[in-house]
Each structure stands twice: as structure tokens, then as C-alpha cells.
Design an enzyme around this catalytic site. Structure first.
Site, PDB file in Angstrom:
ATOM      1  N   ASP A 101     129.271  54.921 -13.410  1.00 35.34           N
ATOM      2  CA  ASP A 101     130.030  56.022 -12.792  1.00 35.34           C
ATOM      3  C   ASP A 101     131.486  55.648 -12.542  1.00 35.34           C
ATOM      4  O   ASP A 101     131.814  54.516 -12.207  1.00 35.34           O
ATOM      5  CB  ASP A 101     129.369  56.409 -11.460  1.00 35.34           C
ATOM      6  N   ASP A 131     119.936  62.609 -16.775  1.00 37.46           N
ATOM      7  CA  ASP A 131     120.226  61.320 -16.153  1.00 37.46           C
ATOM      8  C   ASP A 131     119.066  60.334 -16.339  1.00 37.46           C
ATOM      9  O   ASP A 131     118.035  60.672 -16.928  1.00 37.46           O
ATOM     10  CB  ASP A 131     120.536  61.566 -14.663  1.00 37.46           C
TER      11      ASP A 131
HETATM   12  C1  GLA Z   1     124.237  59.283 -11.572  1.00 43.49           C
HETATM   13  C2  GLA Z   1     125.203  59.838 -12.613  1.00 43.49           C
HETATM   14  C3  GLA Z   1     126.297  60.601 -11.899  1.00 43.49           C
HETATM   15  C4  GLA Z   1     125.697  61.720 -11.062  1.00 43.49           C
HETATM   16  C5  GLA Z   1     124.674  61.175 -10.104  1.00 43.49           C
HETATM   17  C6  GLA Z   1     123.897  62.282  -9.402  1.00 43.49           C
HETATM   18  O1  GLA Z   1     124.851  58.325 -10.780  1.00 43.49           O
HETATM   19  O2  GLA Z   1     125.735  58.807 -13.400  1.00 43.49           O
HETATM   20  O3  GLA Z   1     127.233  61.109 -12.827  1.00 43.49           O
HETATM   21  O4  GLA Z   1     125.111  62.657 -11.918  1.00 43.49           O
HETATM   22  O5  GLA Z   1     123.734  60.334 -10.752  1.00 43.49           O
HETATM   23  O6  GLA Z   1     122.942  61.801  -8.511  1.00 43.49           O
END
Ligand code: GLA
Length: 407
Positions: free
Chosen positions: A207, A152
Site C-alpha cells: 500500500d 484483495d
Molecule cells: C489492502 C489493500 C488496500 C485496501 C485495503 C482495504 O490493504 O491493499 O488498497 O483495499 O486492503 O482493507
């Protein structure tokens, strides 16, 4: 420079270049998009070993494994602290048996285990990130028997994304265990332009949220519904960057997480057509039969896993009607008719009138000269392209056809 020195320099340079050249991503881990399950969409930070084991059991019992799903991925929040030597620990409270034992269990089911980290000092949920510990973490994951790393991009101010993702790629390679490398920086730094040789997929968007066309605000950023994800990079023609071993990732799926049956069917069909990794995000232990049938539709999965590895193109973009086309191996094609709107969409598709030309693959169809039979991959209906296709698509639903040339 004397001859000895210049020879030594040459040898040194040659060794350095070969050392650099030898670091690469692992080949052959994602010739087709990855398929699996991830904890985040349903469980957020609430992850523990019992739930993960049960999810592996459910993957097998529901027929998901047999349909092609392989990875059980633990997202954020599995972490404990680093020990005195800097080695990352699992949360002892939530993973008392340790990650190696969990990986052994998942492997014993014929599945693979994925884990999550972050290129910054802390993950998006504030757990220890891998910055400055890349080689050590990759080594630890390899020792644990991890098969997939989602990496990430939180807490990364002033970090160069190409450098950061290359460092972790090289660290994984050095650790020696083939680990699929899933880049997650939300498309912020145009990963499609540089990540082909670094990761096996890259998130193309922010997301996802389990709704058809909403945006859910979190202050400085928003989670996006299915149509919003579908549209946000529309003008970039991302399909040109994807192919075997390197895929656009439109985020983990929300099938079974509260949308209608039609919306779930559309979401799943679209992700398959776009060659996105198919990573389920629902609770597999108690999904409905409707959800299970959607996620295990082998004909739709076959579009995603087609060996030609060509992402679908948006061929008709006319208000509520979107038509996506996907060239498949062996001269076949998939056609997806999407009704984005809230009313039934009556539409007649005149095959010869809609000549097909795909600039990316150079493939085309002239339906005046070539006849195809088609099969509806959700209803099983059959037909051919000699007659117009008359559709009445319910709101938010899809019709997906597989076309086979008549020899
Ligand atoms: C980000 C990612 C998500 C998830 C969260 C976890 O937002 O894009 O898919 O992994 O972090 O904290």
C-alpha cells in the site's frame, strides 16, 4: 471401448475443452490504464451512499470526468452480512438505498461504479470475503450493475493465487456483465508473470502512503511513500509485462492528501509515465485548485493513455537525478526528469551525448541525426533538441517534456 462410447467420450472432451476455453477475462475494458477514484486512501472504512453520490457529482463538476476519469470505486467496508442463501448484502446502515440504486445514480452521471472484495474468507478490514462464493458474488455484482472489481488478498493462507484469481475471473465472465478485474495481491506472488490473461491490472507493490520517501509501519507490514514504491520493484523490469489490457498497478494516488505541490506533481507524472491506473484517492468534493489542476492536466494524462501502451523505462539513475523515457505512438517520446533530493538540482542534458535505445520496443533515437521539438507539459515552455537542455529542478519536483520528431 466400443465405437459409441469412444465417440461420446470425444464429444464430452471437446465440449469440456471448449467450456474451459470460453472462460476468459473481458476484452477491451482496459486498452489504456483505468482512470477513476477510490474511497480507501481518504475514507478508510467510512463509506456510505451519500458520500459516494457526492463524489460522483464532484467528479463531473471538477472537470475530472471530462479529463478521462470514469470509475467511482468503493473500497472495503460496504458489506453487510450474507443472507440465508449466502447472498452478500450491503450494509443497510450505510447504503440504505442499496447498491443497484447507487450504480444507477453513478451511471446517470456518465460514470461507472466499482466495488471491492477479497479472495479469502474475510477482507482486509474483516468483512465477508468471496471465498467459496465467487460465482454467487459475481452474479450479484452483475445484477447490481457493477463495472469494476478490486479483488484483495487478505486471509488467504494456503490458497493458490493463480487458482483464486482465475476462479473469480471465470465467475465474472459467466455472470456476463463486463467488469474490469483489478488484482490486488501486492506483488507477493509475482502476478506480472501469470496475470496477463486473468486481470486487467495487478498491484505491483504494497500500500501507498502520502509521503515522499517514508515507510509507515503497521506491525507486520509497511505502507510506502512515493519514492519507495517507485524503487521497490526496480530490478524486476516490470515494464516488460505491461501492455494494453494488462497493467502494473502502483496503487491508488495520494495527490491532494498532504504532500507538497511539487511532490504531488511528481507523483502524478510518474504514475502517468508508468502506465499505472490513475485512481485518485483524495476528497474530490473539496480539493484545492492546485490539486485539481494536477489531476486534470490533460497533457500528462495523455502520456498514461497513449495508444502505444508502453510503460516508461528508467534511463538515467544517478543519485538525486532520475530520467524516465516513454516511447509514445507516432514516433513521439516523453522524457521525465525527476529531482529526488532536497536541494535544487542543476542539470544540463546533452541530447546527442545521451543516445536512446529501448530494447523492449526496439525503438531508438540518435539526436545527431534526428531533431525533436519539445514542450514542457507543466509550464508550456518549448524548445528543441538542437540545444542542450539546462534545468534547475526544485526539490522533489519534475520536468516532463513531450518530444515530437521534426519531419
Ligand atoms: C489492502 C489493500 C488496500 C485496501 C485495503 C482495504 O490493504 O491493499 O488498497 O483495499 O486492503 O482493507
Amino acid at each position: 471401448m466400443n465405437r459409441f462410447l469412444s465417440k461420446s467420450l470425444c464429444i464430452f472432451l471437446a465440449l469440456s475443452v471448449s467450456a474451459l476455453a470460453s472462460a476468459q477475462k473481458f476484452d477491451g475494458l482496459a486498452d489504456t490504464p483505468a482512470m477513476g477514484w477510490n474511497s480507501w486512501n481518504t475514507f478508510d472504512c467510512d463509506v456510505d451512499e451519500t458520500m459516494i453520490r457526492e463524489m460522483a457529482d464532484a467528479m463531473v463538476e471538477t472537470g475530472m470526468r471530462d479529463a478521462g476519469y470514469t470509475y467511482i470505486n468503493i473500497d472495503d467496508c460496504w458489506h453487510g452480512e450474507r443472507d440465508a442463501a449466502g447472498k452478500i448484502q450491503v450494509s443497510k446502515a450505510h447504503f440504505p438505498s442499496g447498491m443497484k440504486a447507487l450504480a444507477d445514480y453513478v451511471h446517470s452521471k456518465g460514470l461507472k461504479l466499482g466495488i471491492y472484495s477479497d479472495a479469502g474468507n474475510t477482507t482486509c478490514a474483516g468483512r465477508p470475503g468471496s471465498r467459496g462464493h465467487e460465482y454467487q458474488d459475481a452474479q450479484t455484482y452483475a445484477e447490481w450493475g457493477i463495472d469494476y472489481l478490486k479483488y484483495d488478498w487478505c486471509d488467504t493462507e494456503n490458497i493458490n493465487p493463480i487458482g483464486a484469481y482465475t476462479t473469480m475471473r471465470d465467475a465474472l465472465y459467466k455472470a456476463g456483465r463486463p467488469i474490469l478485474f483489478s488484482i490486488c495481491e501486492w506483488g507477493d506472488n509475482q502476478p506480472w508473470a501469470w496475470a496477463k490473461d486473468i486481470g486487467h491490472s495487478w498491484r505491483a507493490t504494497g500500500d501507498i502512503y502520502p509521503c515522499w520517501d517514508c515507510a509507515y509501519g503497521w506491525g507486520s507490514w509497511q505502507s510506502l511513500g512515493v519514492l519507495k514504491i517507485l524503487d521497490i520493484r526496480k530490478d524486476l523490469r516490470l515494464r516488460q509485462y505491461a501492455g494494453p489490457g494488462h497493467w502494473n498497478d502502483y496503487d491508488m494516488m495520494e495527490v491532494g492528501n498532504g504532500m507538497s505541490e511539487a511532490e504531488d506533481r511528481s507523483h502524478f507524472s510518474l504514475w502517468a509515465m508508468l502506465n499505472s491506473p490513475l485512481i485518485a484517492g483524495n476528497d474530490l468534493r473539496n480539493m484545492s485548485e492546485t490539486t485539481r489542476k494536477i489531476l486534470t492536466n490533460k497533457d500528462i494524462i495523455a502520456l498514461n493513455q497513449d495508444p502505444a501502451g508502453v510503460e516508461a523505462m528508467r534511463y538515467i539513475d544517478a543519485g538525486d537525478l532520475n530520467v524516465f523515457l516513454k516511447p509514445l505512438a507516432n514516433g513521439e517520446w516523453a522524457f521525465l526528469f525527476l529531482n529526488r533530493g532536497d536541494e535544487v538540482l542543476n542539470y544540463t542534458h546533452d541530447w546527442p551525448f545521451n543516445l536512446v535505445k529501448d530494447d523492449l520496443t526496439g525503438r531508438s533515437i540518435d539526436f545527431n541525426r534526428e531533431i525533436f521539438t519539445w514542450r514542457d507539459l507543466w509550464t508550456g515552455d518549448k524548445g528543441d533538441t538542437k540545444r542542450n537542455l539546462k534545468l534547475a529542478i526544485p526539490p522533489h519536483d519534475v520536468v516532463v517534456l513531450r518530444l515530437t520528431p521534426v519531419k
